[in-house]
Design an enzyme around this catalytic site. Sequence first.
Site, short mmCIF file in Angstrom:
data_model
loop_
_atom_site.label_atom_id
_atom_site.label_comp_id
_atom_site.label_asym_id
_atom_site.label_seq_id
_atom_site.Cartn_x
_atom_site.Cartn_y
_atom_site.Cartn_z
N TYR A 49 76.07 -24.34 106.26
CA TYR A 49 77.29 -24.36 105.43
C TYR A 49 77.06 -23.56 104.15
CZ TYR A 49 81.03 -26.91 102.87
OH TYR A 49 82.11 -27.27 102.12
N LYS B 255 82.79 -25.79 108.77
CA LYS B 255 83.34 -27.04 108.22
C LYS B 255 83.33 -28.12 109.30
CE LYS B 255 84.82 -25.89 103.96
NZ LYS B 255 84.82 -26.64 102.70
O1 LMR Z 1 83.19 -24.25 101.26
C1 LMR Z 1 82.66 -24.83 100.31
O2 LMR Z 1 81.46 -24.82 100.04
C2 LMR Z 1 83.47 -25.64 99.39
C3 LMR Z 1 84.84 -25.12 99.20
O3 LMR Z 1 85.67 -25.33 100.28
C4 LMR Z 1 84.88 -23.69 98.74
O4 LMR Z 1 85.84 -23.00 99.15
O5 LMR Z 1 83.99 -23.32 97.98
MN MN Z 2 87.06 -23.77 100.57
#
Ligand code: LMR
Ligand code: MN
Length: 546
Positions: free
Chosen positions: A91, A164
Amino acid sequence: MKKSHDVLNDPFLNKGTAFTLEERAKLGLTGLLPACVQTLEEQSNQAYAQYQKKDSNIEKRHFLMEIFNTNRTLFYALFSRHVVEFMPIVYDPTIAESIERYDELFVDPQYAAYLSINEPENIEATLKNAANGRDIKLIVATDAEGILGIGDWGVNGVDISVGKLMVYTAAAGIDPNSVLPVVLDVGTNRDQLLNDPLYLGNRHQRVRGDQYYQFVDQFVQKAEALFPKLYLHWEDFGRSNAANILNKYRDKIATFNDDIQGTGIITLAGILGALNISKQNITDQTYMCFGAGSAGAGITTRIYQEMLQHGLSEKEARAKFYMVDVQGLLFDDMDDLTPEQRPFARSRAEFANSHELTSLEAAIKAVHPTILVGTSTCGGAFTETLIKEMAAHTERPIIFPLSNPTELAEATAKDLLTWTDGRALVATGIPTDPVELNGVTYEIGQANNALIYPGLGLGVLASQARILNDTMISKAAHSLGGLVDPSKAGAAVLPPVSKLVEFSRTVAKGVAQSAVDQKLNKHPIADLDNAIDELKWIPEYQDLTK
Ligand SMILES: O=C(O)C[C@H](O)C(=O)O
Ligand SMILES: [Mn+2]
Ligand SMILES: NC(=O)c1ccc[n+]([C@@H]2O[C@H](COP(=O)([O-])OP(=O)(O)OC[C@H]3O[C@@H](n4cnc5c(N)ncnc54)[C@H](O)[C@@H]3O)[C@@H](O)[C@H]2O)c1
């Protein structure tokens, strides 16, 4: 029942070397695998050893995606063993590079649905094909106009939907069979992609206006018709569309915008955690948002709602909020405010020098905020000068540089603590290691919506809530309280990612209970805990021959 390579090539069924001899005989797998039968544990250890030998984070991620693409059970068994280590790889922040290099690194469409604005007539067929008979309960959809803080990445942004959803399963045990990543390919305004021979998406500028919104609506209608238990998560849309889409559907279907609402929840939880440490009241705070876009305005609205819940009138509460965007401090005589900014724009009459307040530093000097939240995409914007100016007027400044990925964070936790001699109460959007200062170890909470959206989603799905409303969202924010000992020196303002699975369950219970208390559940639920536990998917092999 699938046989032979149809089984080996199905990531939802494949067990690789863990197929027993009996399964191999019954499934036509005899001789299609090396002789040794391994356990999931042995496979996990072997895969982790390989992972550790990869040199860069993007190579580590690419390897994990190979596992994901071939064996979902092994991927999530591995992820569940290494949640803290894998989150920044699977992520944020590594996913940003994965998106930037998506077409260069493409090897597998990862069961995503690629919806093209040029063929709206294919939406239903595409969703059906992508589901392939699976009972889809959760979709993460993006049009990739506002990926993290790196902007418009066209069809490459499908990776944010895939990433996600991986976190939903790792954190909240959402069954990977029941999820669907979706990208709405409406074009891209990034010349780098339009001129890249490898680019895999529609090669034209973004389509906007009625055609765009009709396309989004066709997607929603078809998805809702095909998947009656659907919870629809919107992710990384552009500032001019995100709130419009959320507001159009939030009272009609179970839906959620992560950047607007998810970040609002986690930031409120972080602020409540910070006030737990400083022993101050939220109604005594002066709040400044730096970067009042989807996330910034969403957070501001969430904190404003909290102040109303603490008894302030609308007038009293609004007086606590200041928004800074590209114009500087936002005033109500500006004609370029977004609808979400307008309620918080100030009157110039409040300041003798309002026309000078065109920078964050000038705004801080004029306002002396006690809370400063960055969602500006401007890396390093919180300079030593302006942080010291802020800290000179409040004992425990609450400072959250939330922009992602790493290079876009408004400041590092180490700098903020150093510049305020340890008085700042800090949370960051990216994961941050503990900071050693003056003999104290400061644990840094990660105010990232990934800490809240999985539990929130599990709560909505378990209660089969018709909609996700503000009461449920507020409950989610308050569910994260009390998980950190505020009396410990250097205490974090949020629970650690190492407890993500544990507190995702806590959030889910609070949200589901709120839905049931409000009679928003579509069907009677005898036992809520049981309803949540029944949804929990465990990464372990099933006997395919039964
Ligand atoms: O994606 C992430 O790390 C958090 C959030 O949705 C973002 O757009 O930064
Ligand atoms: Mn985001
Ligand atoms: N920590 C989290 O969980 C989380 C969640 C959502 C978004 N974010 C981050 O927040 C940032 C913004 O995301 P978003 O979805 O709100 O994007 P957005 O495009 O909707 O908002 C960005 C805002 O910042 C403003 N801005 C840009 N440059 C500026 C400058 N120099 N000075 C002042 N304002 C400026 C823009 O005008 C816009 O209003 C991104 O980096 C994103 O990764 C973090």
